[in-house]
Motif scaffolding. Structure first.
Motif, PDB file in Angstrom:
ATOM      1  N   ILE A   1     -20.158  48.457   2.307  1.00 37.21           N
ATOM      2  CA  ILE A   1     -19.446  48.541   3.402  1.00 37.21           C
ATOM      3  C   ILE A   1     -18.254  47.643   3.564  1.00 37.21           C
ATOM      4  N   ASN A   2     -17.422  47.907   3.831  1.00 37.69           N
ATOM      5  CA  ASN A   2     -15.954  47.448   3.669  1.00 37.69           C
ATOM      6  C   ASN A   2     -15.185  47.780   5.438  1.00 37.69           C
ATOM      7  N   LEU A   3     -14.900  46.481   5.884  1.00 45.41           N
ATOM      8  CA  LEU A   3     -14.645  46.446   7.477  1.00 45.41           C
ATOM      9  C   LEU A   3     -13.311  45.500   7.519  1.00 45.41           C
ATOM     10  N   LEU A   4     -12.673  46.961   7.534  1.00 44.00           N
ATOM     11  CA  LEU A   4     -11.012  46.433   8.008  1.00 44.00           C
ATOM     12  C   LEU A   4     -10.856  46.108   9.650  1.00 44.00           C
ATOM     13  N   VAL A   5      -9.930  44.774   9.259  1.00 45.56           N
ATOM     14  CA  VAL A   5      -9.249  44.438  10.406  1.00 45.56           C
ATOM     15  C   VAL A   5      -7.938  44.730  10.664  1.00 45.56           C
TER      16      VAL A   5
ATOM     17  N   GLU B   1     -18.734  53.160   1.350  1.00 47.44           N
ATOM     18  CA  GLU B   1     -18.770  52.393  -0.430  1.00 47.44           C
ATOM     19  C   GLU B   1     -17.960  53.011  -0.696  1.00 47.44           C
ATOM     20  N   THR B   2     -17.730  54.615  -0.281  1.00 45.00           N
ATOM     21  CA  THR B   2     -16.961  55.515  -0.340  1.00 45.00           C
ATOM     22  C   THR B   2     -15.284  56.129   0.166  1.00 45.00           C
ATOM     23  N   GLY B   3     -14.688  54.651   1.218  1.00 47.43           N
ATOM     24  CA  GLY B   3     -14.188  55.029   2.050  1.00 47.43           C
ATOM     25  C   GLY B   3     -14.336  55.998   3.072  1.00 47.43           C
ATOM     26  N   GLU B   4     -15.144  56.494   3.640  1.00 50.35           N
ATOM     27  CA  GLU B   4     -15.155  57.538   4.361  1.00 50.35           C
ATOM     28  C   GLU B   4     -15.574  56.146   5.581  1.00 50.35           C
ATOM     29  N   PRO B   5     -14.377  56.307   6.975  1.00 49.70           N
ATOM     30  CA  PRO B   5     -14.595  55.841   8.132  1.00 49.70           C
ATOM     31  C   PRO B   5     -15.720  56.144   9.298  1.00 49.70           C
ATOM     32  N   LEU B   6     -16.727  54.704   9.191  1.00 50.31           N
ATOM     33  CA  LEU B   6     -18.163  55.366  10.120  1.00 50.31           C
ATOM     34  C   LEU B   6     -17.952  54.836  11.600  1.00 50.31           C
ATOM     35  N   CYS B   7     -17.492  53.843  11.873  1.00 45.62           N
ATOM     36  CA  CYS B   7     -17.246  53.174  13.020  1.00 45.62           C
ATOM     37  C   CYS B   7     -15.978  52.326  13.569  1.00 45.62           C
ATOM     38  N   GLU B   8     -15.657  52.688  15.008  1.00 44.60           N
ATOM     39  CA  GLU B   8     -14.776  52.196  14.845  1.00 44.60           C
ATOM     40  C   GLU B   8     -14.766  51.298  16.541  1.00 44.60           C
TER      41      GLU B   8
ATOM     42  N   ASN C   1      -7.092  52.054  -1.807  1.00 48.09           N
ATOM     43  CA  ASN C   1      -6.696  53.123  -1.408  1.00 48.09           C
ATOM     44  C   ASN C   1      -6.912  53.103   0.394  1.00 48.09           C
ATOM     45  N   VAL C   2      -7.365  52.213   0.669  1.00 48.25           N
ATOM     46  CA  VAL C   2      -6.643  52.448   2.577  1.00 48.25           C
ATOM     47  C   VAL C   2      -5.558  51.790   2.331  1.00 48.25           C
ATOM     48  N   VAL C   3      -5.590  49.897   2.132  1.00 47.05           N
ATOM     49  CA  VAL C   3      -4.264  49.222   1.780  1.00 47.05           C
ATOM     50  C   VAL C   3      -2.624  50.046   1.508  1.00 47.05           C
ATOM     51  N   SER C   4      -3.475  51.028   0.583  1.00 50.83           N
ATOM     52  CA  SER C   4      -1.837  51.636   0.179  1.00 50.83           C
ATOM     53  C   SER C   4      -1.778  52.835   1.032  1.00 50.83           C
ATOM     54  N   LYS C   5      -2.490  53.389   1.883  1.00 53.04           N
ATOM     55  CA  LYS C   5      -2.401  54.465   2.538  1.00 53.04           C
ATOM     56  C   LYS C   5      -1.627  54.010   3.636  1.00 53.04           C
TER      57      LYS C   5
ATOM     58  N   ARG D   1      -3.365  54.682  19.371  1.00 56.59           N
ATOM     59  CA  ARG D   1      -2.349  56.891  19.255  1.00 56.59           C
ATOM     60  C   ARG D   1      -1.855  56.721  18.200  1.00 56.59           C
ATOM     61  N   ARG D   2      -2.351  55.580  17.689  1.00 59.48           N
ATOM     62  CA  ARG D   2      -0.827  55.561  16.665  1.00 59.48           C
ATOM     63  C   ARG D   2      -1.083  55.766  14.881  1.00 59.48           C
ATOM     64  N   PHE D   3      -2.293  56.769  14.970  1.00 58.68           N
ATOM     65  CA  PHE D   3      -2.837  57.405  13.140  1.00 58.68           C
ATOM     66  C   PHE D   3      -3.944  57.263  13.764  1.00 58.68           C
ATOM     67  N   GLU D   4      -4.594  58.407  12.867  1.00 59.83           N
ATOM     68  CA  GLU D   4      -6.248  58.611  13.108  1.00 59.83           C
ATOM     69  C   GLU D   4      -6.013  58.722  10.958  1.00 59.83           C
ATOM     70  N   TRP D   5      -7.461  58.005  11.574  1.00 61.49           N
ATOM     71  CA  TRP D   5      -7.897  57.876   9.384  1.00 61.49           C
ATOM     72  C   TRP D   5      -8.445  58.736   9.098  1.00 61.49           C
ATOM     73  N   LYS D   6      -8.205  60.106   9.767  1.00 64.82           N
ATOM     74  CA  LYS D   6      -8.934  60.767   8.814  1.00 64.82           C
ATOM     75  C   LYS D   6      -7.433  61.599   8.420  1.00 64.82           C
ATOM     76  N   GLN D   7      -6.383  61.431   8.994  1.00 67.45           N
ATOM     77  CA  GLN D   7      -4.683  62.236   9.033  1.00 67.45           C
ATOM     78  C   GLN D   7      -4.222  61.263   7.825  1.00 67.45           C
ATOM     79  N   LEU D   8      -4.742  60.179   7.853  1.00 69.28           N
ATOM     80  CA  LEU D   8      -3.921  58.720   7.405  1.00 69.28           C
ATOM     81  C   LEU D   8      -4.278  59.434   5.691  1.00 69.28           C
ATOM     82  N   LEU D   9      -6.003  59.062   5.559  1.00 67.41           N
ATOM     83  CA  LEU D   9      -6.389  58.905   4.184  1.00 67.41           C
ATOM     84  C   LEU D   9      -6.534  59.942   3.359  1.00 67.41           C
ATOM     85  N   SER D  10      -6.435  61.609   4.420  1.00 69.98           N
ATOM     86  CA  SER D  10      -5.432  62.865   2.949  1.00 69.98           C
ATOM     87  C   SER D  10      -4.268  62.315   3.133  1.00 69.98           C
ATOM     88  N   ASP D  11      -3.674  61.696   3.610  1.00 69.24           N
ATOM     89  CA  ASP D  11      -1.977  62.236   3.962  1.00 69.24           C
ATOM     90  C   ASP D  11      -1.504  63.528   4.199  1.00 69.24           C
ATOM     91  N   ASN D  12      -1.820  63.640   5.393  1.00 66.11           N
ATOM     92  CA  ASN D  12      -2.260  65.184   6.455  1.00 66.11           C
ATOM     93  C   ASN D  12      -1.547  64.760   7.916  1.00 66.11           C
TER      94      ASN D  12
END
Length: 808
Positions: free
Chosen positions: A293-297, A336-343, A33-37, A451-462
């Motif tokens: 837990i899921n780590l994205l680079v 585990e549910t796809g919520e951003p925890l740390c960055e 889902n994250v990669v699709s978004k 500055r490119r994008f915020e996870w909250k907006q991206l994951l909610s298509d907002n």
């Protein structure tokens, strides 16, 4: 146990995905889902940037600002093929646009210039560049341009003196690594302090808890930035007692710590690898033990993710950098549910991927001696590359440069354009990189947001929808309506070029909108729009979208006035240049003087599009006279004024053999009543000898109609019935840089050569072997000359080289 994440680049244009786990290969819907978004966002909101290389860092009134623009697409910075038009504005000290030009982009590059009037007041000006597509993200290029003047600091009537952007007070902010502090876990907390001028401020202080106990001390290590360590405890709050360099003090609250949480730590000191720690406190581990837990680079538009089981409070990993692209890498931890925890942001700094060698025919030159350089470009694999470069050579004794503060193709594309907020002295991190500069650059990563994008907006298509489409070339667009204001669906709109006589036709959409795209012309384009409704009648009302630059906002970044302090030698030389021009004239044939316009009583010195010039027509009617004449249509009003000449008294129609509207000769049968009387500024009747200039069609007289568009009325406010003349700015044609040749004796060569920009070549292309050469002549100045070459290849690999030589 330390696990290594090898970042593997998969050959896709947007994103790739690999799952690497110490426990299992996981088919994880969260990751998908994250990669699709991300894929959708990268496709719909592909990033476009513009970077401008200037011939020098500052100027004086009367100079010409030369620049080369590199327009890149995507996060790999490949030369853009998306946009064909670059808008470039010169913004004055009062945040008003002094000049706006459009440049044609071909394969991601273009170049232009701004000639500064001699009367320009001194101050910090700005150059802004953008494409229409960049407006969707507000991703404008800005460069502050200090301009000096020898005219006693005179301020233009339309402007005000510039004052440096300031804050109301000194301030400090705190940024826990990963985003939050968590109780029971040792946290690295970065900070950034700014002074009243908006720039980094030197500070020191102590951290105390809510009982007043002193826990640690801190000091800023670079431009107001620094860090300290703190292990927050449950039930405690923390404050910082801060002392600024001017003696001012403040007490600031630290961010609250979470009682249950997880943190992400990265050590970015090593060039080849970045050790990473994921640490959960006791409460979080108890609630989430053995959950995924899921780590994205995320690097250069490529997302790599790994799923890990949270089986212990501490997980050690290593990110290998060899496959990461240079620039900012974004590391994000998801639940585990796809919520951003740390960055955490890290900067991947590699040796120049594009290498440049510059070989001179000698090490020391004489004044006015011819200089020859051979240039060779190759990449890390020692493969030759064909690349587009721009080259500037300045006399550094007259144009001292603050290299740390320079805006370069490297630090702009890789660093400052990717971050929120202002990055002070960006080139410090790229010039002579050391362990100290890398540590300071890591502080920038800790204290600035991506500055490119915020996870909250991206994951909610907002995220905001695309509002601006890319321009491939120039265009003229507008609306066709009925006389009662209703949009005319399927109206047939024609575009006629006044200069070339070219003819194009388009059908309006169901809202009456029409658009003529892919127009290519330089300087000022004069056109006539004509329209008929779906039944072929001319009772249509036309408006066109005025070509207005994007509004200017006040600079959100502080202005560093230190550049003005560097300009003393430059301005001394400029004064000598001004005296030399007064004595000998401008060798470039250009001196722009201040123009003052005062309103005077009208003596038929009006705006006209006639070939005979203002005041030479046989009869003239002005707009205020038209208002007083009888009738509603233009022919009715002109009948009494031009009786028996331009208007036939029997038919009430035009008797003149030729009708000219805003300089365009109208076809036979053109009806002047298609023009709205309210849009007319002047009507001229020309006959006899004066009309002969128009050739055979002028033999029976000429009727010249000039609309209010030529009198300063905003064209978007003009609607015309059936026909609408429009004047728009075409692509700007750049000036050629003046470079004297001393191998040929000319009178101009006997005068002093006081150039500060010795040479400027906006387009230098290497051949298939990666080779190119430069030839030019030195000026009369002695000392150090500084050559800067910047460029990019078709794969987005960027390069920059600085070379100095002596002139004696």
């Amino acid at each position: 146990m330390r696990r290594a994440i090898s970042i593997i680049s998969v050959l896709t244009s947007v994103l790739s995905l690999c799952y690497l786990s110490a426990y299992s290969q996981v088919d994880n819907n969260v990751l998908k889902n994250v990669v699709s978004k991300l894929t959708r966002y990268a496709s719909d909101h592909a990033s476009e940037k513009a970077y401008l290389h200037f011939d020098k860092p500052y100027y004086a009134a009367g100079d010409t600002i030369y620049f080369k623009a590199y327009v890149t697409f995507g996060e790999r910075h490949r030369p853009s093929k998306l946009s064909g038009v670059l808008h470039v504005d010169l913004i004055n000290t009062n945040n008003k646009i002094d000049r706006s030009i459009k440049l044609q982009i071909i394969d991601g590059i273009t170049w232009g210039d701004f000639a500064l009037p001699d009367s320009l007041p001194k101050g910090n000006y700005r150059v802004r560049a953008y494409t229409q597509w960049m407006r969707n993200e507000g991703n404008y290029f800005y460069q502050t341009i200090p301009v000096g003047s020898t005219l006693n600091n005179k301020i233009a009537e339309s402007s005000t003196a510039h004052t440096t952007a300031t804050n109301t007070k000194q301030d400090i902010q705190f940024f826990p690594e990963g985003g939050e502090m968590v109780t029971g876990i040792l946290s690295k907390v970065a900070f950034k302090a700014i002074g009243v001028n908006g720039l980094g401020a030197d500070v020191k202080g102590v951290i105390i808890d809510n009982t007043g106990t002193e826990l640690s001390k801190f000091n800023a290590s670079h431009l107001g930035m620094g860090y300290f360590y703190l292990t927050p405890m449950q039930g405690k709050t923390y404050r910082a007692k801060v002392t600024y360099s001017n003696g001012a003090q403040s007490i600031n609250d630290l961010p609250m710590a979470r009682d249950k949480g997880i943190v992400l730590k990265i050590n970015n000191d090593n060039l080849g690898a970045a050790p990473l720690q994921i640490i959960a406190n006791e409460s979080y581990l108890a609630e989430n033990h053995d959950k995924a837990i899921n780590l994205l680079v995320y690097s250069g538009g490529i997302a790599n993710m790994v799923t890990i089981r949270l089986d212990s409070a501490l997980i050690n990993l290593t990110i290998l950098k060899r496959h990461l692209l240079p620039g900012i890498t974004r590391v994000t931890l998801f639940s585990e549910t796809g919520e951003p925890l740390c960055e955490r942001l890290i900067f991947v700094q590699k040796p120049d991927q594009l290498k440049l060698t510059i070989n001179a025919d000698k090490t020391v030159y004489a004044k006015r001696e011819k200089v020859h350089f051979s240039i060779h470009a190759f990449n890390q694999a020692d493969s030759v590359v064909a690349e587009h470069f721009s080259v500037s050579v300045i006399d550094e004794s007259k144009v001292p440069v603050d290299e740390n503060s320079e805006n370069t193709i490297n630090n702009y594309l890789l660093l400052t354009s990717e971050l929120k907020g202002y990055v002070e002295q960006p080139n410090y991190y790229f010039t002579n990189a050391t362990d100290k500069t890398r540590a300071d650059l890591d502080l920038v990563m800790l204290t600035h947001g991506y500055r490119r994008f915020e996870w909250k907006q991206l994951l909610s298509d907002n995220y905001p929808p695309v509002a601006y489409q890319p321009e491939s070339n120039l265009e003229i667009a507008g609306t066709a309506k009925s006389l009662f204001g209703r949009p005319l669906a399927n109206a047939r709109v024609s575009l006629i070029s006044m200069q070339k006589g070219a003819f194009r036709s388009e059908t309006a959409d169901n809202k009456g909108r029409f658009r003529f795209s892919d127009l290519v012309f330089t300087d000022t384009g004069k056109f006539v729009l004509q329209a008929v409704n779906a039944k072929g009648r001319k009772y249509t009302k036309l408006t066109w979208d005025n070509d207005v630059p994007e509004p200017v906002v006040a600079p959100a970044i502080p202005i560093n006035d230190d550049a003005m302090l560097l300009m003393s030698a430059y301005m001394e030389n400029n004064k000598i240049q001004r005296d030399d021009i007064s004595k000998y004239g401008d060798p470039k044939g250009r001196t722009l003087k201040e123009v003052k316009i005062k309103e005077v009583k009208r003596k038929d010195d009006y705006k006209t599009q006639s070939l005979v010039g203002a005041g030479n027509a046989d009869q003239v009617v002005h707009s205020d006279e038209l208002d007083k004449l009888g009738g509603t249509q233009l022919s009715d009003k002109l009948l009494g004024k031009f009786y028996g000449r331009a208007i036939n008294p029997m038919t009430g129609r035009v008797a003149a053999g030729l009708i000219v509207v805003d300089g365009a000769q109208m076809p036979v049968g053109f009806n002047i009543d298609d023009i709205n009387v309210n849009d007319v500024e002047t009507v001229e009747s020309i006959y006899g000898v004066n009309a002969a200039i128009y050739g055979m069609r002028g033999g029976n007289g000429v009727l010249v109609i000039t609309t209010k568009q030529g009198k300063g009325v905003d064209p978007k406010d003009i609607a015309s019935i059936g026909v609408l003349p429009v004047i728009i700015n075409g692509f700007y044609k750049a000036r050629e840089f003046y470079s004297p040749k001393y191998d040929i004796a000319t009178p101009a060569n006997n005068r002093p050569d006081l150039r500060t920009t010795i040479f400027w070549q906006p387009e230098l292309v290497t051949d298939k072997a990666g080779n190119a050469s430069l030839d030019y002549y030195n000026a009369d100045g002695t000392g150090t000359y500084r050559l800067v070459i910047e460029g990019i290849d078709e794969k987005g690999i960027i390069g920059r080289q600085v070379y100095r030589y002596r002139v004696e």
